[in-house]
Design a protein around this motif. Structure first.
Motif, PDB file in Angstrom:
ATOM      1  N   LYS B  42       0.836  -1.211   0.000  1.00 11.74           N
ATOM      2  CA  LYS B  42       0.000   0.000   0.000  1.00 11.74           C
ATOM      3  C   LYS B  42       0.862   1.248   0.000  1.00 11.74           C
ATOM      4  CE  LYS B  42      -1.798  -1.102   3.997  1.00 11.74           C
ATOM      5  NZ  LYS B  42      -1.165  -2.366   4.352  1.00 11.74           N
ATOM      6  N   SER B  43       1.807   1.303   0.952  1.00 11.03           N
ATOM      7  CA  SER B  43       2.651   2.506   1.041  1.00 11.03           C
ATOM      8  C   SER B  43       3.479   2.661  -0.219  1.00 11.03           C
ATOM      9  CB  SER B  43       3.585   2.413   2.239  1.00 11.03           C
ATOM     10  OG  SER B  43       2.854   2.305   3.413  1.00 11.03           O
ATOM     11  N   THR B  44       3.992   1.553  -0.714  1.00 10.37           N
ATOM     12  CA  THR B  44       4.824   1.618  -1.909  1.00 10.37           C
ATOM     13  C   THR B  44       4.030   2.200  -3.068  1.00 10.37           C
ATOM     14  OG1 THR B  44       5.967  -0.334  -1.111  1.00 10.37           O
ATOM     15  CG2 THR B  44       6.337   0.264  -3.392  1.00 10.37           C
ATOM     16  N   PHE B  81       2.035  11.851   6.002  1.00  5.66           N
ATOM     17  CA  PHE B  81       2.793  10.658   6.334  1.00  5.66           C
ATOM     18  C   PHE B  81       2.254   9.994   7.596  1.00  5.66           C
ATOM     19  CE2 PHE B  81       5.504  13.202   3.754  1.00  5.66           C
ATOM     20  CZ  PHE B  81       6.316  12.316   3.065  1.00  5.66           C
ATOM     21  N   GLN B  82       2.499   8.698   7.682  1.00  5.69           N
ATOM     22  CA  GLN B  82       2.093   7.955   8.873  1.00  5.69           C
ATOM     23  C   GLN B  82       2.754   8.548  10.115  1.00  5.69           C
ATOM     24  OE1 GLN B  82       2.690   3.758   8.532  1.00  5.69           O
ATOM     25  NE2 GLN B  82       2.188   3.358  10.655  1.00  5.69           N
ATOM     26  N   SER B  83       4.008   8.977   9.953  1.00  7.50           N
ATOM     27  CA  SER B  83       4.748   9.546  11.083  1.00  7.50           C
ATOM     28  C   SER B  83       4.530  11.051  11.177  1.00  7.50           C
ATOM     29  CB  SER B  83       6.226   9.273  10.884  1.00  7.50           C
ATOM     30  OG  SER B  83       6.630   9.826   9.645  1.00  7.50           O
ATOM     31  N   PHE B 157      -2.884  10.071   1.773  1.00  2.00           N
ATOM     32  CA  PHE B 157      -2.731   9.824   3.209  1.00  2.00           C
ATOM     33  C   PHE B 157      -2.160   8.426   3.404  1.00  2.00           C
ATOM     34  CE2 PHE B 157      -6.316  12.695   2.759  1.00  2.00           C
ATOM     35  CZ  PHE B 157      -6.182  13.599   3.792  1.00  2.00           C
ATOM     36  N   ASP B 158      -1.087   8.307   4.159  1.00  4.71           N
ATOM     37  CA  ASP B 158      -0.560   6.972   4.460  1.00  4.71           C
ATOM     38  C   ASP B 158      -0.817   6.630   5.919  1.00  4.71           C
ATOM     39  OD1 ASP B 158       0.663   4.567   4.497  1.00  4.71           O
ATOM     40  OD2 ASP B 158       2.661   5.282   3.953  1.00  4.71           O
ATOM     41  N   GLU B 159      -1.801   5.811   6.154  1.00  3.36           N
ATOM     42  CA  GLU B 159      -2.182   5.398   7.507  1.00  3.36           C
ATOM     43  C   GLU B 159      -2.093   6.546   8.499  1.00  3.36           C
ATOM     44  OE1 GLU B 159      -1.156   1.660   8.847  1.00  3.36           O
ATOM     45  OE2 GLU B 159      -0.545   0.876   6.896  1.00  3.36           O
TER      46      GLU B 159
HETATM   47 MG   LIG Z   1       2.735   1.250   4.961  1.00  2.52          MG
END
Ligand SMILES: [Mg+2]
Ligand SMILES: Nc1ncnc2c1ncn2[C@@H]1O[C@H](COP(=O)(O)OP(=O)(O)OP(=O)(O)O)[C@@H](O)[C@H]1O
Lengths: 305, 364
Positions: B42-44, B81-83, B157-159
C-alpha cells in the motif's frame, strides 16, 4: 541482598585511586609549583613567591605586541594559539560538515570514502607529523614533485607563513574524520521522511540544507565546534614533531611553551611553567563552561519553545 | 482537483517484485481507500503515485498526462505521512507555511492561506507551538493543514490515524471525511483497518501481495466479494468459513454429512471441494425454514448488551476439537455458556461459496 554503604566504594576504588594519583595530586602539585620559585625540583627547596610567576608572565608593554612582553615567547605562543584555533576550527568544521553532508548521500563507494576520511584519525600524531615531514621537508616529496615540473622548491617548513599554513592544514587533515563522524551521526539521526516531506513541499536542495538539515544539526555542530576548540587550544605533539615550534617561534603554541620552559631549557623554571599551565587551564575551563551552557540552552529551548 | 490512472504499474526492489501490474482509475473528487494486510504494498503504491519512489514499469497519468518522470514537487500532490513528518524545529505556522514559502509566494498571501487552513482545522490557537508540544491528534491536523495550504490536486494519506488511540481515530475519521466533502478534492487514503475503509471510502481497493484483489464500493465488497480473501478481509467480525463438498445438482454436502441446496451459476462438478462462507451477523439462533444448521461447541461468549458474540468450533457428527471456528453475532442477550453446544442457522441467501483451491474465487 543487603548492600553495605561501603560496597559501591569497593568497586569504584580502582578508578578513584588512578584518578587521584594521576589527576588530582598532579593538579595540587601544579598549584604548589605555580606559587613557588627557584630552579629546584624538590618541593621543600622551593621558596614561596606568591603571584610572582603570574606577574612575570603577564608583564607586558602591550599584550598585542609580544616583543614588548617580558616573556615574549609566551605571548607569541598565545597569539599563535588563538590564530590557529580560529582558523583550524572554522575551516575544519566547515570541511567536516561538507564531507558529512556529501557522505550522507547515496554515493558510490560510500563506505570506502567514510574509511578514507576517518583513516588519519587512527594514526598516532607523531606518525602523522613524520609522514608530512617527509612530504614537506627541504628535499621532501612535495619539493621533488615541484622540481619535476620545473618549479622552484619552497622551504615549506622554514618560512613562517608556510609553516603556519602547513601546521593548520595537517591538523585539519588528521582530525577532520573524527568530527565528520560526529556530524554524520547527527545527520543520520534526522528522519528521512522530513526530507521527503520537504521534497513534496517543493524545497530546493539548498533550502532543504539551510532550513532543515542545518537547524536540526545545530546541537551537533555546537558540540563539534567547542570540542574542536578545546583540542585546538591544547595542540602540541604533531606540531612539535613537524616544525619543533619554528621557524623561530612562528609555530610555537602555549603547551609547547610550557613544556620547554619546564623541561627543556637549561634553566628549568618550573614555577613559570606551572603558572602558564594554570592560565591555560583557565581558558579550557571557560570553553568547557561555554559548551555546557550551550547544550543546556539547547535543552531549555526545547522545553520552552 | 484531478483524476489519476495507473496502467500496468510494477515496482521491483532489486529482485523482489512488490507491486505486480496494478491497473486503477481514480476519478475526480473520489475518496479512494487502499486497504490490505501489512506488507502488501500500500505505502509503496502511494509513494509511487506521489513520486517518492520511481515506477519500474507501467504508466501513471494525472489528469490524462503521463507523470512517471515528473518530479515529486511538480506532480501537484500532497502526502500526509504515517509519522506526520512535521519539521520539529519549526512552529505549527512555519510547518504549514514552508511549502508556500518555497515557491516564493508573497508573505501576506502565505499568511492568509495558512490562517484559513488553521481555522478550518481549528489550529488557530496553536500556530506558535512546536510539534513536540502538540497532542497526537493536533499533530495529525497540522500534517493535514500542511497539505491543504498547498491546494494539491490530490491528497494522499498513508495510515494517518494509526498512531492515535481508538477514540481519537473515530473523530479524526469524521474530520477527514468532512474535509473531503468541503474541499471536494480527490483523496487516496491508505489503511490496513477495514473499518476505516468501510466508513470513509467511496471506492475501496483491496490489495494483497502487490496485486489488486478487488475494487468497489464498500457495500459491493461486503455483499459480493470476488474471492475468499476479500470476503475475509472486509467485515468485522470476520466472515466464517467451513469446508464443504459439491454434491449433485445445486447441493452441497457439509463436513458432517448434511446436504443443503445452494444455487450457483457455474455448478461445480460433484465432489469438488468448496468453502462455505457466512458472515457472523447473518447467523441466528432461531431455526428458520430452509436455513443451514451449524452445530457448534461454544468456546467463548461476549455479551455486549445490544448484541452478543458467540465463538465456537463447528462440531456435529464427526466433530474434532480443532474444527473450523465459527463466530455468530446474534441480537440481544444470550444465556449460552462456554462448553455447551448450540446450533446456529445460516439463511441460504447469506451463504457464499468459494473454490477451495487456487485463487479461491467466489462461485456464489
Ligand atoms: Mg505502509
Ligand atoms: N526499499 C525497499 N527495498 C526492498 N523492499 C521494500 C522496500 N520498501 C518496501 N519493501 C517491501 O515491499 C513490500 C511492501 O511494503 P509497503 O511498505 O508498501 O507495505 P504496506 O502495505 O504499506 O505495509 P504496512 O501496512 O505494514 O505499512 C514489503 O514486503 C516490504 O518489505
Amino acid at each position: 541482598m543487603k548492600t553495605s554503604a561501603s560496597t559501591p566504594w569497593f568497586f569504584l576504588a580502582p578508578n578513584v585511586i588512578v584518578i587521584v594519583l594521576f589527576t588530582f595530586i598532579p593538579i595540587a602539585i601544579n598549584f604548589y609549583y605555580a606559587f613557588t620559585g627557584g630552579v629546584n625540583l624538590y618541593p621543600t627547596q622551593r621558596p614561596g613567591v606568591g603571584v610572582e610567576n603570574f606577574s612575570t608572565l603577564l608583564e607586558c608593554g602591550s599584550y598585542f605586541d609580544p616583543s614588548s612582553c617580558r616573556k615574549d615567547v609566551f605571548w607569541q605562543s598565545i597569539w599563535n594559539t588563538a590564530k590557529y584555533a580560529i582558523f583550524q576550527v572554522s575551516l575544519m568544521v566547515l570541511f567536516a560538515l561538507i564531507t558529512a553532508v556529501v557522505l550522507n548521500r547515496k554515493i558510490m563507494g560510500r563506505g570506502f570514502w567514510r574509511g578514507v576520511f576517518f583513516y588519519p584519525v587512527l594514526l598516532s600524531p607523531v606518525v602523522v607529523a613524520l609522514i608530512w615531514k617527509w612530504i614537506l621537508q627541504r628535499d621532501g616529496l612535495l619539493n621533488a614533485a615541484m622540481v619535476a615540473v620545473d618549479a622552484h622548491p619552497v622551504l615549506w617548513l622554514a618560512e613562517p607563513g608556510w609553516a603556519f599554513f602547513w601546521v593548520t592544514f595537517v591538523s585539519i587533515w588528521a582530525h577532520m574524520g573524527f568530527y565528520t563522524l560526529i556530524l554524520l551521526a547527527g545527520l543520520q539521526a534526522i528522519p528521512a521522511d522530513l526530507y521527503e516531506a520537504a521534497q513534496l513541499d517543493k524545497a530546493s536542495p539548498w533550502r532543504s540544507l539551510t532550513k532543515i538539515t542545518l537547524p536540526l544539526l545545530m546541537p551537533n555542530l555546537l558540540v563539534v565546534v567547542v570540542l574542536a576548540m578545546i583540542k585546538a587550544v591544547q595542540i602540541f605533539d604533531e606540531v612539535f614533531v613537524l616544525t619543533g615550534g619554528g621557524p623561530g617561534s612562528a609555530t610555537t603554541f602555549v603547551v609547547q611553551f610550557i613544556y620547554q620552559t619546564g623541561f627543556v631549557e637549561p634553566v628549568r623554571l618550573y614555577g613559570i611553567a606551572a603558572a602558564g599551565s594554570l592560565m591555560l587551564a583557565l581558558a579550557l575551563v571557560a570553553l568547557t563552561l561555554l559548551q555546557l551552557k550551550l547544550s543546556n540552552a539547547e535543552k531549555a529551548g526545547e522545553r520552552v519553545k | 482537483m484531478a483524476s489519476l490512472q495507473l496502467k500496468k504499474v510494477i515496482k521491483d526492489f532489486g529482485p523482489t517484485r512488490v507491486i505486480r501490474s496494478v491497473d486503477l482509475d481514480v476519478h475526480d473528487g473520489e475518496f479512494v481507500v487502499f486497504v490490505g494486510p501489512s506488507g502488501c504494498g500500500k505505502s509503496t503504491l502511494l509513494r509511487m503515485i506521489c513520486g517518492l519512489e520511481d515506477i519500474s514499469s507501467g504508466e501513471l497519468t494525472i489528469d490524462g498526462v503521463r507523470a512517471n518522470d515528473t518530479r515529486a514537487a511538480d506532480r501537484g500532490l500532497s502526502m500526509v505521512f504515517q509519522s506526520y513528518a512535521l519539521y520539529p524545529h519549526m512552529s505549527v505556522y512555519q510547518n504549514m507555511a514552508f511549502g508556500l514559502e518555497n515557491t516564493g509566494i508573497a508573505k501576506d498571501v502565505v499568511r492568509t492561506k495558512v490562517d484559513a487552513a488553521a481555522k478550518l482545522l481549528r489550529l488557530d490557537p496553536l500556530l506558535e507551538r512546536k510539534p513536540t508540544q502538540l497532542s497526537g491528534g493536533q499533530r495529525q491536523r497540522v500534517a493535514i493543514g500542511r497539505s491543504i495550504v498547498r491546494e494539491p490536486k490530490i491528497f494522499l494519506f498513508d495510515e494517518p490515524l494509526s498512531n492515535l488511540d481508538a477514540e481519537l481515530r473515530v473523530s479524526m475519521r469524521g474530520e477527514i471525511t468532512g474535509l473531503h466533502r468541503r474541499l471536494g478534492a480527490t483523496m487516496i487514503y491508505v489503511t490496513h483497518d477495514q473499518v476505516e475503509a468501510m466508513t470513509m471510502a467511496d471506492k475501496i481497493v483491496v490489495l494483497r501481495a502487490g496485486s489488486i484483489e478487488q475494487v468497489g464500493s464498500p457495500l459491493e465488497l461486503y455483499n459480493s466479494p470476488n474471492n475468499k480473501f476479500v470476503a475475509g478481509f472486509i467485515g468485522s467480525p470476520q466472515m466464517n468459513f467451513a469446508p464443504v463438498t459439491a454434491g449433485h445438482g445445486d447441493n452441497i454436502v457439509t463436513e458432517y454429512g448434511e446436504t443443503f441446496e445452494l444455487k450457483t451459476a457455474t455448478k461445480p462438478a460433484s465432489g469438488t471441494a468448496l468453502t462455505l462462507g457466512v458472515r457472523p451477523e447473518h447467523l441466528t439462533l432461531e431455526k428458520r425454514e430452509g436455513s443451514l444448521a451449524l452445530p457448534i461447541t461454544i468456546t467463548g461468549v461476549e455479551q455486549l448488551g445490544g448484541h452478543s458474540l458467540l465463538y465456537g468450533t463447528l462440531s456435529g457428527a464427526n466433530a474434532s476439537a480443532d474444527g473450523p471456528r465459527i463466530t455468530a453475532q446474534v441480537a440481544g442477550q444470550v444465556t449460552t455458556k462456554i462448553g455447551e453446544t448450540a446450533t446456529v442457522y445460516a439463511p441460504p441467501e447469506a451463504c457464499r461459496l468459494f473454490e477451495a483451491s487456487g485463487e479461491e474465487r467466489a462461485v456464489r
